[in-house]
Write a protein that holds these residues in place. Structure first.
Motif, PDB file in Angstrom:
ATOM      1  N   ARG A   1       7.442   7.836 -10.774  1.00  0.00           N
ATOM      2  CA  ARG A   1       6.463   7.718  -9.689  1.00  0.00           C
ATOM      3  C   ARG A   1       7.035   6.984  -8.481  1.00  0.00           C
ATOM      4  NH1 ARG A   1       1.663   4.968 -12.540  1.00  0.00           N
ATOM      5  NH2 ARG A   1       2.408   6.405 -14.118  1.00  0.00           N
ATOM      6  N   PHE A   2       8.159   6.311  -8.670  1.00  0.00           N
ATOM      7  CA  PHE A   2       8.760   5.600  -7.537  1.00  0.00           C
ATOM      8  C   PHE A   2       9.672   6.575  -6.797  1.00  0.00           C
ATOM      9  CE2 PHE A   2       7.982   2.473 -10.971  1.00  0.00           C
ATOM     10  CZ  PHE A   2       6.859   1.905 -10.386  1.00  0.00           C
TER      11      PHE A   2
ATOM     12  N   VAL B   1       7.208   8.615  -1.858  1.00  0.00           N
ATOM     13  CA  VAL B   1       6.210   9.474  -1.211  1.00  0.00           C
ATOM     14  C   VAL B   1       4.968   8.692  -0.783  1.00  0.00           C
ATOM     15  CG1 VAL B   1       4.651  11.446  -1.522  1.00  0.00           C
ATOM     16  CG2 VAL B   1       7.005  11.578  -2.352  1.00  0.00           C
ATOM     17  N   ARG B   2       4.430   7.886  -1.693  1.00  0.00           N
ATOM     18  CA  ARG B   2       3.105   7.299  -1.420  1.00  0.00           C
ATOM     19  C   ARG B   2       3.118   5.808  -1.115  1.00  0.00           C
ATOM     20  NH1 ARG B   2       3.857   9.817  -5.365  1.00  0.00           N
ATOM     21  NH2 ARG B   2       3.599   8.103  -6.802  1.00  0.00           N
ATOM     22  N   TYR B   3       4.074   5.068  -1.658  1.00  0.00           N
ATOM     23  CA  TYR B   3       4.140   3.622  -1.434  1.00  0.00           C
ATOM     24  C   TYR B   3       5.541   3.174  -1.809  1.00  0.00           C
ATOM     25  CZ  TYR B   3       3.355   3.965  -6.455  1.00  0.00           C
ATOM     26  OH  TYR B   3       3.457   4.326  -7.774  1.00  0.00           O
TER      27      TYR B   3
ATOM     28  N   PRO C   1       1.891  13.066  -8.380  1.00  0.00           N
ATOM     29  CA  PRO C   1       2.109  11.640  -8.082  1.00  0.00           C
ATOM     30  C   PRO C   1       2.888  10.872  -9.138  1.00  0.00           C
ATOM     31  CG  PRO C   1      -0.178  12.268  -7.682  1.00  0.00           C
ATOM     32  CD  PRO C   1       0.470  13.422  -8.374  1.00  0.00           C
ATOM     33  N   LYS C   2       2.690  11.141 -10.410  1.00  0.00           N
ATOM     34  CA  LYS C   2       3.374  10.353 -11.429  1.00  0.00           C
ATOM     35  C   LYS C   2       4.811  10.801 -11.661  1.00  0.00           C
ATOM     36  CE  LYS C   2       0.219  11.163 -14.664  1.00  0.00           C
ATOM     37  NZ  LYS C   2      -0.781  11.900 -13.880  1.00  0.00           N
TER      38      LYS C   2
ATOM     39  N   TYR D   1      14.289  12.057  -1.945  1.00  0.00           N
ATOM     40  CA  TYR D   1      14.188  11.553  -3.318  1.00  0.00           C
ATOM     41  C   TYR D   1      15.482  10.838  -3.727  1.00  0.00           C
ATOM     42  CZ  TYR D   1       9.992  14.320  -4.638  1.00  0.00           C
ATOM     43  OH  TYR D   1       8.738  14.829  -4.774  1.00  0.00           O
TER      44      TYR D   1
END
Lengths: 493, 501
Positions: A329-330, A333-335, B91-92, A349
């Motif tokens: 998840r790291f 993209v989102r945080y 997301p995950k 990525y």
């Protein structure tokens, strides 16, 4: 107050001898003086902590204080706390201010405890020396050229250096117990499922367990009272009636009398824990502790844990496998961290993860990705899961003959900073005794039991059967009433 | 050489739960981007999934429905697994799905074609979460991510490669679409993506045992596209082989504008998803008590109802299938049947075929025209049933019945289907006030026929010289002379008798 137990601090707060604001300021000032050198904390936030302390004082004044109300507690930077940087020791999350509280943080907030700060740790809890942190290594307060252990090294250091009266940690393969041993404090990893993992940044989900670190078994029991409990948001959280871990500490072992309070206790000692690889100074201190338990009335039972030698290889398949997926998840993209420059999605990525993760984290992601790959899954992951079941069977057999298992927490005392960073296998072998309880999901703790080479602390490892934390803490408490290893503090602190 | 097309379908049915499969966020369609993405859906550090009981129950409903209500095909212990891959709308970095142990293993969907029935075997049905959506327009060199759909519960239903034509595939997809709505587990809204099909298509020489290499057509969201895509794909594969080429396993997309399929990725660049059991979710355990509870709440299934219409009402398999394509249409039909009976008349006395024809031809046609669900039919089953009762009794003829039906339907249309048109009492009132009663009086009808024969000597001539058409023209004239109210059967009889003499 720096050497006082949680019970003593609570009494002082209750008697209005000191306010939570004063107490919190004293610890913050002390952190201000010593943290530059020890590097135990990643974040302290005076304004936030004091605001909580003021609320706690008001609550104490109203007369509805809980046992930890007003007491500042340090939290490993793996626990999400609303409005606090939650970095997990990584560049990847070096800009992540959590918008929510972990269950553990909620529980402490509800109890009226004060968040004293967020402690340093190995990056994503991967390490045994606290040297993999993006925020730099933590020093061992007993000798600053030595490591404090890891991954909860910041919390262990904070307790040992009296920068915090109590702290949280997490333990995937020994990350509470090994730094507790190397830093000379008491730490407990509860039964898997006792403490909710909600809001605890995941390393290896089937092994991760939050726990408590303090100066004594009694302090750890009080912390565990707050942390433990069912949480519907964690599907692996276990629903059990609440227990008071601190209530019956002073009671003798069932059927024993006060002069020999541990009479009837059967301590299992495994030959495998005293073989090659165990340093003589550690062996001597542990044997001394076992003798002390016998003086307290306990008896020794020789047990076998024949499959324990398979635990390190099994662990280094399962934990990286889960980590490789948990850390996906790291991705920028989102945080969290995102590489400043990139050509396209794939490049974003690659650069984000290449720059955001440290070497040890990358090593484990690679191992984990490999063992889960098509064609390798059966040979590695499935086989490791089978070994895991065998290890749990070993323990079940042992616990049919004894009440607790004792041995060394770590094969050596603390080692010099930098001495093992280039040899991951040597580093991994630090956890040879602590890994098996994680694989089996059993509760385990470490308590100070003497000093070895360089006057560095030695930890005694205590493993209990499922949900036997109260008994383990009672046994540890009786040991600590008879000894003063846990009361020794590093010089110059 | 004659070729055979082999088709297997993978259908993603969105389960109709109010919240997502692993979080408490709403699944309502159409919210502003990311308004329905909670901490779990955006995969903040430290969050954990909790399985939605409603999604599991819906999967079990499906399992029972495709196995004749027997739970042999429901795994008492199934396992959520992680399917790992990187994509911005995931997301995950992994999708939670079921891999080795799905919740439903096996089952059958019976499809009815014009030339008979066929059983399509199901391989499995498993629970999984949907991904979010990447938006590539309006972001000036960047992509937007909408995670509202992330975590929406899906049941992926996988069939065996049992279908042999695009028609069969469409019949199967329609039957499945009808079933998931019938048992209330999916709203079936294909425009909103609640029911999406992937088709695995291969071809082989007719009679061959081995399967050809398949290509998978992704994301077909209408039955028409499903039909077109399979037809194009099968033709393309046959031509490719006939031209000396070979089929390479691939994932393909269907372009509705061109009607063509084109390869998206081949097997060489297929992902290694590194499936493994999700350690955040314990195995999904289904107890006998849960199954019993769910079984008790199940409606009569389309299959059971179809058999009942055939055995109890004597309908043909085809008519019964049409009437059970939709749960509400069947219920409408049964209401029509009940109201077509006289007071106290047993059900067996009903003219089932008449009722079925009316529902299939008149009602269905209007529903299709107006794109309405059967529950919104412009004329209620009670009203239509009453019209048909009067028709059976001979009080009115078929033409009058149709006129009344159309008039009532128009009333409903004027209210935008907020109200139904007509009611049973008005049927009788209108027959009375407008004098619509069928004219069956023998003497009066004979007089009219005599008059028609006298006035249409040419038609009489033509009939006598063998032109059957002329007979119909004469009936038409006689009907016209009765103002449309004449009993057509009686008129025909009188006419025939008179012409023969």
């Amino acid at each position: 107050m720096f050497n006082a137990s949680l019970k003593e601090i609570a009494a002082a707060l209750g008697a209005r001898k000191i306010s939570s604001v004063d107490l919190t300021e004293q610890f913050l000032d002390r952190i201000g003086r010593l943290n530059g050198d020890l590097n135990a904390f990643i974040t302290v936030d005076r304004a936030k902590s004091l605001a909580q302390a003021r609320e706690a004082d008001a609550r104490i004044a109203r007369g509805d204080a809980a046992p930890l109300t007003g007491i500042p507690i340090a939290h490993k930077d793996i626990f999400c706390a609303r409005g606090w940087l939650t970095s997990c020791g990584s560049k990847m999350l070096s800009n992540f201010v959590s918008p929510y509280d972990a269950h553990v943080i909620e529980q402490f907030n509800r109890a009226g405890a004060v968040i004293l700060g967020k402690t340093n740790m190995d990056e994503f809890a991967m390490g045994s020396s606290n040297e993999t942190s993006f925020y730099g290594p933590v020093k061992n307060p007993w000798d600053r050229a030595f490591v404090p252990g890891g991954s909860s090294g910041g919390s262990a250091c904070a307790i040992a250096a009296r920068l915090a009266p109590g702290a949280t940690g997490t333990d995937t393969g020994g990350s509470i117990r090994q730094p507790a041993a190397l830093s000379g404090i008491t730490g407990l990893k509860p039964t898997y499922g006792r403490v909710s993992r909600y809001g605890m940044v995941a390393f290896a989900s089937s092994l991760d367990q939050g726990g408590a670190m303090g100066k004594s078994a009694e302090d750890v029991a009080l912390l565990l009272n707050v942390m433990a409990g069912f949480d519907a948001r964690d599907s692996t959280s276990l629903e059990r009636s609440p227990e008071d871990f601190a209530g019956a500490l002073a009671q003798p072992w069932a059927g024993a009398a006060a002069e020999q309070p541990l009479a009837g206790l059967r301590i299992g000692v495994a030959r495998e824990h005293f073989g090659a690889g165990l340093a003589a100074d550690v062996a001597e201190a542990v044997r001394g502790a076992l003798a002390e338990f016998e003086r307290l009335g306990a008896s020794r039972v020789d047990i076998e844990l024949p499959r324990s030698e398979l635990s390190v290889p099994a662990y280094y398949v399962i934990a990286p496998a889960e980590a490789s997926s948990n850390l996906s998840r790291f991705d920028g993209v989102r945080y969290g961290y995102r590489a400043p420059e990139y050509r396209d999605l794939l490049d974003m990525y690659c650069k984000t993860r290449a720059q955001g993760f440290g070497a040890e984290v990358k090593r484990r992601i690679l191992i984990g990705t490999y063992v889960l790959s098509h064609g390798y899954y059966d040979a590695y992951y499935l086989k490791a899961q089978r070994i895991r079941r065998l290890i749990a069977e070993d323990f079940a057999r042992a616990f049919s003959r004894c009440d607790l298992i004792m041995g060394p927490t770590s094969p050596t005392v603390a080692f010099p900073l930098g001495s093992k960073v280039s040899d991951p296998v040597q580093m991994y072998l630090n956890d040879i005794y602590t890994i098996p309880p994680n694989l089996a999901g059993l509760p385990a703790m470490s308590l100070p039991c003497g000093f070895g080479a360089g006057n560095l602390p030695v930890g005694l490892h205590v493993v209990g059967d499922y949900f036997s934390e109260a008994r383990m803490l009672k046994v540890a408490h009786h040991f600590q009433r008879a000894t003063d290893w846990h009361l020794r503090a590093p010089k110059g602190i | 050489m004659e070729w055979e097309t082999v088709i297997g379908l993978e259908v993603h049915a969105q389960l109709s739960t109010a919240s997502k499969i692993f979080s408490g966020a709403s699944t309502q369609f159409g919210a502003p981007p990311n308004a329905q993405a909670c901490a779990v859906d955006i995969a903040l550090p430290g969050v954990l999934p909790v399985a939605n009981r409603g999604a599991v129950e819906r999967a079990i409903r499906f399992g029972l429905a495709v196995n004749g209500m027997s739970a042999h095909n429901i795994n008492r212990r199934s396992v959520f697994a992680r399917k790992n891959y990187f994509y911005p709308d995931l997301p995950k970095g992994y999708q939670i799905s079921q891999y080795e142990l799905p919740v439903v293993l096996g089952g059958t969907i019976n499809i009815v074609l014009r030339d008979g029935e066929k059983a399509v075997r199901l391989t499995r049905a498993h629970l999984e979460e949907d991904a979010g959506k990447s938006l590539h327009e309006d972001f000036h060199g960047m992509s937007g991510i909408d995670l509202n759909r992330a975590g929406t519960p899906l049941l992926e239903i996988v069939s065996e490669p049992d279908m042999r034509s695009a028609e069969e595939a469409v019949a199967y997809a329609r039957a499945l679409h009808s079933l998931v709505r019938w048992i209330d587990i999916c709203d079936g809204n294909m425009q909103e993506g609640s029911f999406r099909c992937d088709a695995n298509v291969s071809v082989r020489p007719k009679g061959a045992q081995a399967l050809g290499t398949r290509r998978e057509i992704k994301n077909l969201n209408s039955f028409r596209f499903l039909q077109q895509a399979i037809e194009f794909e099968a033709r393309w594969q046959i031509e490719t082989i006939q031209d000396g080429g070979t089929i390479v396993q691939a994932t393909v997309l269907f372009d509705p504008d061109t009607g063509e399929t084109r390869a998206m990725r081949t097997k060489e660049d297929a992902h290694d998803y590194r499936y493994f059991p999700d350690p955040d979710l314990p195995p999904l355990v289904v107890t006998e008590a849960t199954i019993a509870e769910i079984r008790a709440s199940m409606p009569e299934l389309p299959e059971q109802r179809r058999r009942r219409y055939m055995s109890e009402f004597g309908l043909s398999a085809y008519d019964a299938a049409l009437l059970t394509a939709d749960r509400e249409l069947g219920e409408h039909f049964e209401e029509v049947v009940r109201h077509s009976l006289k007071e106290g008349e047993p059900l067996a006395g009903a003219d089932f075929k008449l009722c079925a024809n009316w529902v299939i031809n008149e009602v269905s046609a209007k529903l299709n025209e107006e794109n309405l669900p059967a529950a919104k039919a412009g004329v209620g089953g009670d009203t239509l049933g009453h019209i048909l009762r009067r028709l059976r009794e001979g009080a009115i003829n078929a033409k009058t019945a149709k006129d009344l039906f159309s008039e009532f339907w128009s009333e409903a249309r004027e209210s935008a289907y907020a109200r139904r048109g007509g009611d049973p009492r008005r049927v009788d009132a209108l027959i009375e006030s407008r004098g619509l009663k069928q004219m069956s009086d023998e003497g009066a009808l004979e007089a009219i026929v005599d008059q028609v024969l006298g006035a249409n000597a040419k038609s009489v001539e033509e009939y006598r010289s063998g032109k059957q058409k002329a007979f119909n023209a004469l009936i038409g004239q006689a009907m016209k002379a009765t103002g449309g109210k004449g009993n057509p059967a009686r008129i025909s009889e009188i006419l025939r008798r008179k012409l023969a003499s």
